[in-house]
Design a protein around this motif. Sequence first.
Motif, PDB file in Angstrom:
ATOM      1  N   GLY A 317       0.813  -1.220   0.000  1.00 41.52           N
ATOM      2  CA  GLY A 317       0.000   0.000   0.000  1.00 41.52           C
ATOM      3  C   GLY A 317       0.839   1.259   0.000  1.00 41.52           C
ATOM      4  O   GLY A 317       0.543   2.215  -0.719  1.00 41.52           O
ATOM      5  N   LEU A 318       1.900   1.269   0.803  1.00 40.95           N
ATOM      6  CA  LEU A 318       2.754   2.451   0.861  1.00 40.95           C
ATOM      7  C   LEU A 318       3.492   2.672  -0.453  1.00 40.95           C
ATOM      8  O   LEU A 318       3.636   3.813  -0.923  1.00 40.95           O
ATOM      9  N   ILE A 319       3.957   1.573  -1.077  1.00 39.26           N
ATOM     10  CA  ILE A 319       4.656   1.708  -2.367  1.00 39.26           C
ATOM     11  C   ILE A 319       3.700   2.214  -3.446  1.00 39.26           C
ATOM     12  O   ILE A 319       4.049   3.106  -4.235  1.00 39.26           O
ATOM     13  N   LEU A 320       2.492   1.656  -3.494  1.00 41.23           N
ATOM     14  CA  LEU A 320       1.518   2.105  -4.490  1.00 41.23           C
ATOM     15  C   LEU A 320       1.101   3.550  -4.257  1.00 41.23           C
ATOM     16  O   LEU A 320       0.884   4.305  -5.215  1.00 41.23           O
ATOM     17  N   ALA A 321       0.990   3.941  -2.995  1.00 40.13           N
ATOM     18  CA  ALA A 321       0.650   5.336  -2.701  1.00 40.13           C
ATOM     19  C   ALA A 321       1.727   6.268  -3.241  1.00 40.13           C
ATOM     20  O   ALA A 321       1.422   7.338  -3.794  1.00 40.13           O
ATOM     21  N   GLY A 322       3.001   5.858  -3.103  1.00 37.35           N
ATOM     22  CA  GLY A 322       4.077   6.668  -3.651  1.00 37.35           C
ATOM     23  C   GLY A 322       4.065   6.705  -5.164  1.00 37.35           C
ATOM     24  O   GLY A 322       4.285   7.755  -5.786  1.00 37.35           O
ATOM     25  N   SER A 416      -7.298   1.671   3.884  1.00 33.55           N
ATOM     26  CA  SER A 416      -6.912   2.769   4.781  1.00 33.55           C
ATOM     27  C   SER A 416      -5.809   3.627   4.189  1.00 33.55           C
ATOM     28  O   SER A 416      -5.639   4.790   4.581  1.00 33.55           O
ATOM     29  N   ILE A 417      -5.055   3.093   3.213  1.00 33.93           N
ATOM     30  CA  ILE A 417      -3.969   3.846   2.590  1.00 33.93           C
ATOM     31  C   ILE A 417      -4.362   4.375   1.215  1.00 33.93           C
ATOM     32  O   ILE A 417      -4.006   5.498   0.848  1.00 33.93           O
ATOM     33  N   VAL A 429     -14.284   1.247   7.728  1.00 37.99           N
ATOM     34  CA  VAL A 429     -14.975   2.044   8.757  1.00 37.99           C
ATOM     35  C   VAL A 429     -14.863   1.363  10.111  1.00 37.99           C
ATOM     36  O   VAL A 429     -14.560   2.003  11.129  1.00 37.99           O
ATOM     37  N   LEU A 430     -15.096   0.053  10.151  1.00 29.53           N
ATOM     38  CA  LEU A 430     -14.977  -0.683  11.404  1.00 29.53           C
ATOM     39  C   LEU A 430     -13.546  -0.646  11.933  1.00 29.53           C
ATOM     40  O   LEU A 430     -13.321  -0.470  13.135  1.00 29.53           O
ATOM     41  N   TYR A 431     -12.582  -0.810  11.035  1.00 32.30           N
ATOM     42  CA  TYR A 431     -11.176  -0.824  11.436  1.00 32.30           C
ATOM     43  C   TYR A 431     -10.766   0.514  12.056  1.00 32.30           C
ATOM     44  O   TYR A 431     -10.100   0.540  13.095  1.00 32.30           O
ATOM     45  N   ASN A 432     -11.180   1.605  11.433  1.00 32.49           N
ATOM     46  CA  ASN A 432     -10.839   2.919  11.978  1.00 32.49           C
ATOM     47  C   ASN A 432     -11.497   3.146  13.338  1.00 32.49           C
ATOM     48  O   ASN A 432     -10.876   3.687  14.260  1.00 32.49           O
ATOM     49  N   ASN A 433     -12.741   2.716  13.473  1.00 29.97           N
ATOM     50  CA  ASN A 433     -13.449   2.929  14.734  1.00 29.97           C
ATOM     51  C   ASN A 433     -12.929   2.044  15.857  1.00 29.97           C
ATOM     52  O   ASN A 433     -12.978   2.421  17.032  1.00 29.97           O
ATOM     53  N   LEU A 434     -12.424   0.857  15.502  1.00 29.36           N
ATOM     54  CA  LEU A 434     -11.934  -0.061  16.524  1.00 29.36           C
ATOM     55  C   LEU A 434     -10.683   0.473  17.222  1.00 29.36           C
ATOM     56  O   LEU A 434     -10.354   0.020  18.322  1.00 29.36           O
ATOM     57  N   HIS A 435      -9.984   1.403  16.597  1.00 28.51           N
ATOM     58  CA  HIS A 435      -8.810   1.989  17.251  1.00 28.51           C
ATOM     59  C   HIS A 435      -9.186   2.813  18.485  1.00 28.51           C
ATOM     60  O   HIS A 435      -8.331   3.123  19.313  1.00 28.51           O
ATOM     61  N   TYR A 436     -10.473   3.150  18.595  1.00 26.82           N
ATOM     62  CA  TYR A 436     -10.919   3.925  19.757  1.00 26.82           C
ATOM     63  C   TYR A 436     -11.480   3.032  20.857  1.00 26.82           C
ATOM     64  O   TYR A 436     -11.935   3.543  21.887  1.00 26.82           O
ATOM     65  N   GLY A 437     -11.470   1.706  20.643  1.00 26.01           N
ATOM     66  CA  GLY A 437     -11.937   0.796  21.680  1.00 26.01           C
ATOM     67  C   GLY A 437     -13.073  -0.078  21.194  1.00 26.01           C
ATOM     68  O   GLY A 437     -13.628   0.102  20.111  1.00 26.01           O
ATOM     69  N   ARG A 438     -13.419  -1.091  22.012  1.00 17.81           N
ATOM     70  CA  ARG A 438     -14.481  -2.026  21.658  1.00 17.81           C
ATOM     71  C   ARG A 438     -15.813  -1.451  22.118  1.00 17.81           C
ATOM     72  O   ARG A 438     -16.073  -1.296  23.316  1.00 17.81           O
ATOM     73  N   ILE A 439     -16.678  -1.133  21.184  1.00 22.97           N
ATOM     74  CA  ILE A 439     -17.991  -0.550  21.456  1.00 22.97           C
ATOM     75  C   ILE A 439     -19.044  -1.540  20.988  1.00 22.97           C
ATOM     76  O   ILE A 439     -18.890  -2.194  19.948  1.00 22.97           O
ATOM     77  N   ALA A 440     -20.157  -1.631  21.741  1.00 21.63           N
ATOM     78  CA  ALA A 440     -21.191  -2.607  21.400  1.00 21.63           C
ATOM     79  C   ALA A 440     -21.752  -2.365  20.012  1.00 21.63           C
ATOM     80  O   ALA A 440     -22.058  -3.305  19.270  1.00 21.63           O
ATOM     81  N   ALA A 441     -21.900  -1.092  19.634  1.00 18.44           N
ATOM     82  CA  ALA A 441     -22.453  -0.778  18.307  1.00 18.44           C
ATOM     83  C   ALA A 441     -21.550  -1.315  17.197  1.00 18.44           C
ATOM     84  O   ALA A 441     -22.035  -1.759  16.149  1.00 18.44           O
TER      85      ALA A 441
END
Length: 473
Positions: A317-322, A416-417, A429-441
């Motif tokens: 992903g980083l190489i392709l972004a470059g 994400s990249i 979306v789930l991956y980004n939100n999971l960085h803030y903790g485990r939420i029931a929603a």
Amino acid sequence: MSWIEAILWSVSRAAVVALLGTVIATGVLRWLEALPPACKAWGWCGVLLPFFIPSLMTGYCYRDTSMALVHSPWLREFLYGLIVTMQVVPVAVIILAFSPSPATSSSALHAGRLFQLNFTERLRLLFSSKFQYHIAAFCLLFLLSFQEADLAALMQASGWTEWMFTKHAGGLMLGETMRLTLWPVVIQLPFFLPVLFWLGKDLNRNSDVIQRASRCPVWMSWMVLFWITASIFVVVLVPASQLVQGIRIGIGSLFQQPSVPREIGDALLIAATTTLCAIGIVATFRWQTHRNNGRWGTLFVLFCLLLPGLLGNLALGLILAGIFQTGPLQFAYDTPLPLIVGEVGSILPKTMILFHCISRMNKPSSTHVISLLGRSVGRQQKASATELRWQTAGRVRFAVAAIVGFWAYFEVMLPSILAMPGLAPVGLVLYNNLHYGRIAALGAKLVLALLVPFIVATLFLLLRRFFSRFSTV
């Protein structure tokens, strides 16, 4: 932790995981081969199940546990390493199980020892025996564990992937990112070659899976059963129980999120495109290989196809972004093209391995009989031939397509990249939100995302059955 320390830590952990995983896989395969025929299918299901659990599911479960171990880093590293080992061992089992008979048998290897050959000749015999397949399994496990990034970022496990992901998210300059990414790429290259030779072995002809008669000692059977049970408990049952609790508490919040259908639609669209492209590339490559028997030319093409995916999602992903931010391809950076290219390149090695395995399950005699039946004049015979094709080959190919689509559907690191603005697959979306903790929603949303691929596959099977019955009327 510095960049060099992160690299060294990742190499050490990957080597330990690969070594333990290869040893465990050898015992697991011996246990599978000793099972009665009626139990083999259930045994394989138990062995393979942890491998198909997405990182989002394990990350949702163990994210808070990892954060609670912030003052016990060794326990956190042990937990992360254990989960990764449990998820990659099935890959080594597949490599060992679907390997052809080696050029040097065990008896020939033993005879070589009796004749007291010199070191070079003994080494040549060793690497032409089944030991070569253990090397391929070890190298593939090293690659998978070394480049694992999704769960590492969620659990904050030390290593180059977590270090690079954190720095990239913090705004690391593109040139510095590209320079640092070259180090993991160079480290992985030597481990890529044995996997390449395993995939290229006997590629231009279909060979059956070698049936090996084996007896498994009682103590080994108990140890393998303990490992499989522990893997299912840690990787499958514990995360599943957390998801059940999450959906029970957060089911109501799903109806308050109007963006969910669009996010699932984005994920399905990307998964379908990636799957069609990957399967098309692999099928075309195998067809050309059967027409052209040049071994070294085949290996070179295979190297070019698989190298991007075997370098890992984060590095790719980083190489392709470059690449897409500079030069003549800059115009396509804000389009879906970088993400599609990245996901296809990432999924190609797994797709190639799946095709390699099913090619060894082909039965040329049954295929020939079915083709003769399909040439019959009668409508009933043709319908029977179509159904037999589905039973013998169609189901396996559909399973391969479904598995590849499932992997592409839950890819999170590349979106994400590389995802363009406005594109938000549900996994991202789930991956980004999971960085803030485990939420029931999030648990309820993750369950819905997990159910969608199974619903799509079930609808396809129902439609196939309906049209099959309609054609026989």
